[in-house]
Design an enzyme around this catalytic site. Structure first.
Site, PDB file in Angstrom:
ATOM      1  N   GLY A 204       0.816  -1.216   0.000  1.00 47.68           N
ATOM      2  CA  GLY A 204       0.000   0.000   0.000  1.00 47.68           C
ATOM      3  C   GLY A 204       0.841   1.252   0.000  1.00 47.68           C
ATOM      4  O   GLY A 204       2.077   1.191  -0.083  1.00 47.68           O
ATOM      5  N   GLU A 248      18.192   4.545   6.532  1.00 50.18           N
ATOM      6  CA  GLU A 248      19.144   4.623   5.413  1.00 50.18           C
ATOM      7  C   GLU A 248      18.527   5.563   4.391  1.00 50.18           C
ATOM      8  O   GLU A 248      17.536   5.216   3.745  1.00 50.18           O
ATOM      9  CB  GLU A 248      19.353   3.239   4.791  1.00 50.18           C
ATOM     10  CG  GLU A 248      19.902   2.191   5.743  1.00 50.18           C
ATOM     11  CD  GLU A 248      21.299   2.510   6.222  1.00 50.18           C
ATOM     12  OE1 GLU A 248      22.026   3.251   5.536  1.00 50.18           O
ATOM     13  OE2 GLU A 248      21.664   2.039   7.315  1.00 50.18           O
ATOM     14  N   GLU A 383      19.621  15.901  -4.166  1.00 52.75           N
ATOM     15  CA  GLU A 383      19.584  14.553  -4.729  1.00 52.75           C
ATOM     16  C   GLU A 383      18.612  14.511  -5.911  1.00 52.75           C
ATOM     17  O   GLU A 383      17.448  14.876  -5.764  1.00 52.75           O
ATOM     18  CB  GLU A 383      19.138  13.550  -3.657  1.00 52.75           C
ATOM     19  CG  GLU A 383      19.230  12.125  -4.145  1.00 52.75           C
ATOM     20  CD  GLU A 383      18.699  11.109  -3.130  1.00 52.75           C
ATOM     21  OE1 GLU A 383      17.642  11.356  -2.530  1.00 52.75           O
ATOM     22  OE2 GLU A 383      19.354  10.071  -2.958  1.00 52.75           O
TER      23      GLU A 383
END
Ligand code: NDP
Length: 479
Positions: A204, A248, A383
């Protein structure tokens, strides 16, 4: 249509509220199936299954746990073709890449932690003449694992394998953009004899299903890989409940090239570290800094090599660059290319959408090299997470070190040089969790993996992961 279901308590189930999300094949830009849009109730069911499996699983012998993990690894390997095709269809990456990297690594994750748990030991400390202390490393209970879309099964299993090896039971959510191989993993786990409820896979949206996992008061630890903003959001929710967190997150990694490097090796590896997996790897070296004396040569050779990369359908054997993962992501990456132009960047190659014959609606983009006038522009600081790199020259070691460290991220760095003293000086000072010297993405699963600054908190890999998924308890016995 390939519809998938949640895997809860060892069986495949529809979402309780019967809500569904379209799943896209990025190489065609078409819906090819539906996945559950699970709600709190589904997460609660998954939690209950995990909770009831925990007492037995946490007391299952290390040998038995290890045997099951290794069996899962073998079954993934036996189904290499099916998994590789599914990963490529869901994500847009070349099948050849999924077959060479993603799926073998997913199998390795289970094999590695199946073996590692048999070697995991805890400490003992003697208070001489008084007492002996020994430390128990006990599984936490029910833990949550949430993973992103770029290396779907690879990163999903990198969390699940140590969690269950250490005796926990898991509620896991893969990215809603790439759920297919996680779905296939459920079947493999049942076949390998993993007891029901030890691993529960709930599909989901992040904002609903993911949110329900992080908010669940009895899910005691969260291992998360994904964007920095999502990581910060998770930390905010989890902190008041004192959950253990492993985050992370994003990266903007420097690739620093000195004139004394092994040039051909550097050039070939730099093409890979820039554009592998369409540049959608958190470890990609997206900021390339080249020593001024070889800058013009490098520029010419790099552009020539990148021009030769074939953008094409992921199933074609000679495709180097497949499709980006989604339309929204393609748009985001293209926006950054436009931003570069407004910041006086020079597009040395690429920058355009590619139309692949027969797959005109697919999300293809040329590999793109942008020469930037300064390291402070947005394309050099933020990024992008696509097939886009920036390049610029430098003159001195301390100058490039400053630029390398002048971003909010600190995941990895690559250094190309044959000067040993420089290697040691720079490796010490680069602000990154991982430094590669004269190589890129060479991984040994025993090593600590993770980032500093906005790239995350905590380390995965080897015993670090087993420590994360256990609680240390010291027992002190007086003589
Ligand atoms: P996101 O942060 O958008 O999503 C990651 C996962 O978190 C997905 O499963 C997502 O679900 C879920 N999620 C989103 N919102 C929530 C929420 N509120 N609560 C709980 N879960 C949530 O990242 P992407 O999938 O876009 O992945 C790309 C990012 O991942 C990049 O920044 C990249 O650098 C980073 N990354 C880091 C790595 C590392 O090791 N440091 C390795 C690989 C990638 P959904 O998909 O349904 O939104």
């Amino acid at each position: 249509m390939q519809n998938i279901q949640n895997y809860i308590n060892g069986s495949f189930q529809n979402p309780i509220q019967n809500k569904w999300i379209d799943n896209y094949n990025p190489s065609k830009g078409e819906v090819y199936g539906q996945i559950p849009n699970s709600t709190k109730e589904d997460v609660e069911n998954a939690y209950k299954a995990a909770k009831s499996a925990f007492p037995k699983w946490s007391q299952t012998s290390i040998e038995e746990r290890s045997k099951i993990l290794i069996k899962i690894s073998e079954l993934i390997e036996e189904n290499l073709d099916a998994f590789s095709q599914a990963e490529s269809k869901d994500n847009g990456k070349p099948i050849s890449l999924a077959k060479a990297v993603d799926i073998p690594r997913s199998a390795s994750n289970f094999r590695f932690f199946g073996n590692a748990i048999t070697q995991f030991a805890s400490e003992s400390h003697e208070s001489i003449g008084q007492a002996i202390n020994y430390t128990l490393r006990q599984p936490i209970g029910v833990v949550g694992c949430i993973s992103p879309w770029n290396l779907p099964l690879y990163l999903f299993t990198w969390k699940i394998a140590p969690a269950i090896a250490a005796g926990n039971c898991v509620v896991a959510k893969p990215s809603e953009v790439t759920p297919m191989t996680a779905y296939l993993l459920g079947e493999i786990c049942s076949e390998a004899g993993l007891p029901k409820g030890v691993l529960n896979i709930v599909h989901g949206l992040g904002s609903t299903t993911g949110q329900a996992i992080i908010e669940h008061k009895d899910i005691k630890a969260i291992s998360f890989t994904g964007g920095t903003a999502t990581g910060a959001h998770i930390a905010k929710i989890a902190a008041p409940m004192f959950k253990k967190l492993s985050l992370e997150l994003g990266g903007k990694n420097p690739n620093i090239i000195f004139a004394d490097c092994d040039y051909d090796d550097m050039l070939n590896t730099t093409v890979r570290s820039s554009f592998a997996n369409q540049g959608q790897i958190c470890l990609c070296g997206s900021r390339i800094f080249v020593e001024a004396s070889i800058y013009e040569k490098f520029k010419k050779d790099f552009v020539t090599k990148v021009k030769a990369l074939k953008v094409g359908h992921p199933a074609e054997a000679n495709t180097n660059i497949g499709a980006l993962v989604s339309k929204a992501h393609l748009e985001k990456v293209k926006e950054y290319i436009d931003i570069a132009k407004t910041e006086n960047g020079t597009i040395l190659y690429g920058g355009n959408k590619v139309t692949v014959e027969g797959f005109e609606n697919g999300y293809y983009l040329e590999p793109t090299i942008i020469e930037v006038p300064s390291d402070e522009c947005r394309v050099n600081q933020e990024e992008i997470f696509g097939p886009v790199v920036t390049i610029m020259p430098f003159n001195k070691e301390d100058e490039v070190l400053k630029m390398a460290n002048k971003v909010k991220y600190g995941l990895s760095a690559t250094l190309w040089t044959n000067n040993l003293k420089r290697t040691m000086r720079m490796s010490n000072q680069l602000q990154a969790g991982i430094v590669w010297v004269n190589t890129w993405m060479m991984r040994d699963l025993r090593t600590p993996f993770g980032g500093i600054k906005a790239s995350g908190v905590g380390r995965e890999g080897g015993f670090e992961a087993l420590r994360f998924f256990t609680e240390a308890k010291n027992v002190c016995i007086k003589y």
